[in-house]
Write an enzyme that holds these catalytic residues in place. Sequence first.
Site, PDB file in Angstrom:
ATOM      1  N   ARG A 125      25.344  35.745  42.217  1.00  0.00           N
ATOM      2  CA  ARG A 125      25.100  34.376  41.217  1.00  0.00           C
ATOM      3  C   ARG A 125      23.882  34.514  40.841  1.00  0.00           C
ATOM      4  NH1 ARG A 125      29.522  33.849  40.597  1.00  0.00           N
ATOM      5  NH2 ARG A 125      29.746  35.892  41.451  1.00  0.00           N
ATOM      6  N   GLN A 144      35.809  39.333  44.744  1.00  0.00           N
ATOM      7  CA  GLN A 144      35.547  38.035  45.142  1.00  0.00           C
ATOM      8  C   GLN A 144      36.663  37.366  45.920  1.00  0.00           C
ATOM      9  OE1 GLN A 144      33.061  36.126  41.755  1.00  0.00           O
ATOM     10  NE2 GLN A 144      33.649  37.980  40.838  1.00  0.00           N
ATOM     11  N   ASP A 146      44.112  33.472  35.713  1.00  0.00           N
ATOM     12  CA  ASP A 146      42.959  33.588  36.003  1.00  0.00           C
ATOM     13  C   ASP A 146      42.626  33.623  37.462  1.00  0.00           C
ATOM     14  OD1 ASP A 146      40.293  33.679  35.675  1.00  0.00           O
ATOM     15  OD2 ASP A 146      39.904  31.476  35.506  1.00  0.00           O
ATOM     16  N   GLU A 147      41.442  34.267  38.043  1.00  0.00           N
ATOM     17  CA  GLU A 147      41.293  34.159  39.421  1.00  0.00           C
ATOM     18  C   GLU A 147      42.591  34.601  40.314  1.00  0.00           C
ATOM     19  OE1 GLU A 147      38.404  34.072  40.589  1.00  0.00           O
ATOM     20  OE2 GLU A 147      37.290  32.327  39.545  1.00  0.00           O
ATOM     21  N   LYS A 187      34.517  37.396  32.151  1.00  0.00           N
ATOM     22  CA  LYS A 187      35.978  37.174  32.480  1.00  0.00           C
ATOM     23  C   LYS A 187      36.620  36.069  31.543  1.00  0.00           C
ATOM     24  CE  LYS A 187      36.551  34.469  35.719  1.00  0.00           C
ATOM     25  NZ  LYS A 187      37.097  33.574  36.713  1.00  0.00           N
ATOM     26  N   THR A 188      35.935  34.935  31.456  1.00  0.00           N
ATOM     27  CA  THR A 188      36.398  33.619  31.096  1.00  0.00           C
ATOM     28  C   THR A 188      36.296  34.023  29.280  1.00  0.00           C
ATOM     29  OG1 THR A 188      35.470  32.370  32.473  1.00  0.00           O
ATOM     30  CG2 THR A 188      36.314  31.199  30.496  1.00  0.00           C
TER      31      THR A 188
END
Length: 711
Positions: free
Chosen positions: A603, A250, A219-220, A34-35
């Site tokens: 994770r 998420q 973002d997010e 994503k980043t």
Amino acid sequence: MSSQLLERLNSVQVAAVTAPPGHLLILAGAGSGKTRVLTHRIAWLLANDLAKANSILAVTFTNKAAHEMRHRLQQVAPYDVRHLWIGTFHSIAHRLLRIHWQAAGLLETFQIIDSDDQYRLVRRVLVQLNLDEKHWPPRQAQWFINAQKEVGLRAAEVEDEHDAFRRTQIRIYSAYEALCASTSSVDFAELLLRVHELWRNSPEILAHYQTRFTHLLVDEFQDTNAIQYAWIRQLAGVNTDVMVVGDDDQAIYGWRGALAENLAQFLKDYSNVTTICLEQNYRSTQTILHAANAVIAKNSDRLGKELWTEEEEGEAISLYAAFDEHDEARFIRGCIQKASSQGVAYSAMAILYRSNAQSRVLEEILLEANIQYRIYGGLRFFDRAEIRDALAYLRLLYNVNDDTAFERIVNQPPRGIGDKTLQQLRDVARDNALSLWQAARKLLEERALASRASTAINHFIELIVALQPIVQQTQIDSMLEQILQRCELYSFYKKDRTEKGLAKVENLDELVNVAKEFNPDANTDLPPLAAFLAQAVLDSGEKEAAIGEEAVQLMTLHSAKGLEFPVVFMCGLEEGLFPHYLSVNEGDGLAEERRLCYVGMTRAMKKLYLSYAQSRQLHGRSERKQASRFLSEIPKQYLKKERLSSTFTPRINTSEYGFHLGDRVRHPLFGEGTILAFEGSGDHARVQVQFVDFEKGTKWLVCSFAKLQTL
DNA sequence: ACGTCTACCGTTTTT
DNA sequence: CGGTAGACGT
């Protein structure tokens, strides 16, 4: 340049990065890069002259994410990215309000207050309104105020719905607004609301930014609340391309006002949106992903997305049914030691739990085993009392009318100004619409104070006046040092010879260090002191583990979002704890807990351990626990049971031999093991022991005969 | 102004 | 059980 930029991206990522002008919705699964897509998109726009550096605005949720984005962008962009507008909603709002303070109806010296300061103000309001804290808990009022601000409502706009409770909350909110105005305090929610109103009330200012920002990246996005989304809608003018990146699976901050529905809303509110799903995961093994997918599949109303990977199948997920939390901790310790002996670094391992209280037992066991660990969360640097004291001096010197700062340090270190005097100041301040500082001066001039109090107040005022020239200096660290010396905060804490006092002095020294290393964003136009103070409030100071720091990472599932670890332990998978009993009854509560479980599982890169305790000490009493329903949602084929869960037997004290179920014991031949069951008494008393060494398995041993030693 | 006692409470948390 | 906040006493 451009092709090089795309080299290490998969085809879907390339599609996202090179998407033609228009709006973009990127559904980015966990570990899907994503980043990387965000930073490459910005670099792509710049490299192809599709956007100028100063017409890009990238918004994140946390400072950490903002720093990371800037850092990673710098790696792919061949020029200085320091001047780009990348920041959190709050820091960008702050920046705008510092520029447009007048239009926003603020004083130039307005101060941001954190939730602790806000809590104090709310309590002051309750005293003012003569409301009993027992009936009107300040936390509840604080929550009410923030919830209203988050949906964009001022006290005057909130409907009482003919409800007495709401009517009082509104009264509190209203009085709180007045107190904030008179003390020039701006809380977190206020930062966003003010900017929202600024844009609504000053079309020319809004138009300026709408024209300027041709590219808005968020973002997010699943974490945005109502006012943040309203903000995006306002700012996105006709020429603005909006790119939102998020993952509905998420979304774990619904309880804080986040609206994951904003993702779907975005599609309704904007036409010509290109939707791209990033589903290839670069983090976890197939086993981990399949298991996580199976869990999240139990949620309905998903936008629909399934992670896949080219990684190998990997190891099965280990499941351990512990007797109690101590047994669970010992199991984890054993696994850590084993992994460590095989060359896995401590820092590659993380223990995740639902609630902070769970960390204590884990800490004890790790400490005992001499395993370095690091806990995230808890008291943060800028939240420590001594740090807040020191900063309050800076704040009061920056603006003597900062009541929050005044209250904090007027008698810190103690200088004989008690509650009575302070209440007198508060009354005068309120009745005359003055700040506490002004009220103090007024009372002094009128000689209206008792002689003792008068001397003390006078002393304080003289001290502050004498220190004022210091804040004209530019070096914040030396400024701080002088102030800490002269206000005697240093010597006050130095008197305390205990460990705690020592730590406080160390923290003050560390603050000077932080100030020394402070360099404001290249693009901030604030005076250094103001920039430093703002950063202290807006940035938690939470640092990531230093590179090379060899420590096992302990944190809540919430704070693990966005991170990854080769080895992950998720513990406390018990009904009532996870999913948490308070969440289960709420509307979306269970689904959100399940997403949290999904976040936790994803994770893990190589190996995932899951564990639960059949009995756990909670609030001082031992409670029987059932395995979390999430465990039964994982297909059996991905799980390896490290120990068969036995029917729970209440903890019996096998008094004659002093063994407890779940105790760790050592047998001279078979080695270490755990007591699983117990039967009989006297010479016939037997215990069932599961030995660590799998080949030895589980054995029934007669207590009077076997030389078992408790560990 | 400070220490000691007691009552109460007990998810997640960034800004 | 363990931490904290407020009351109360010195």
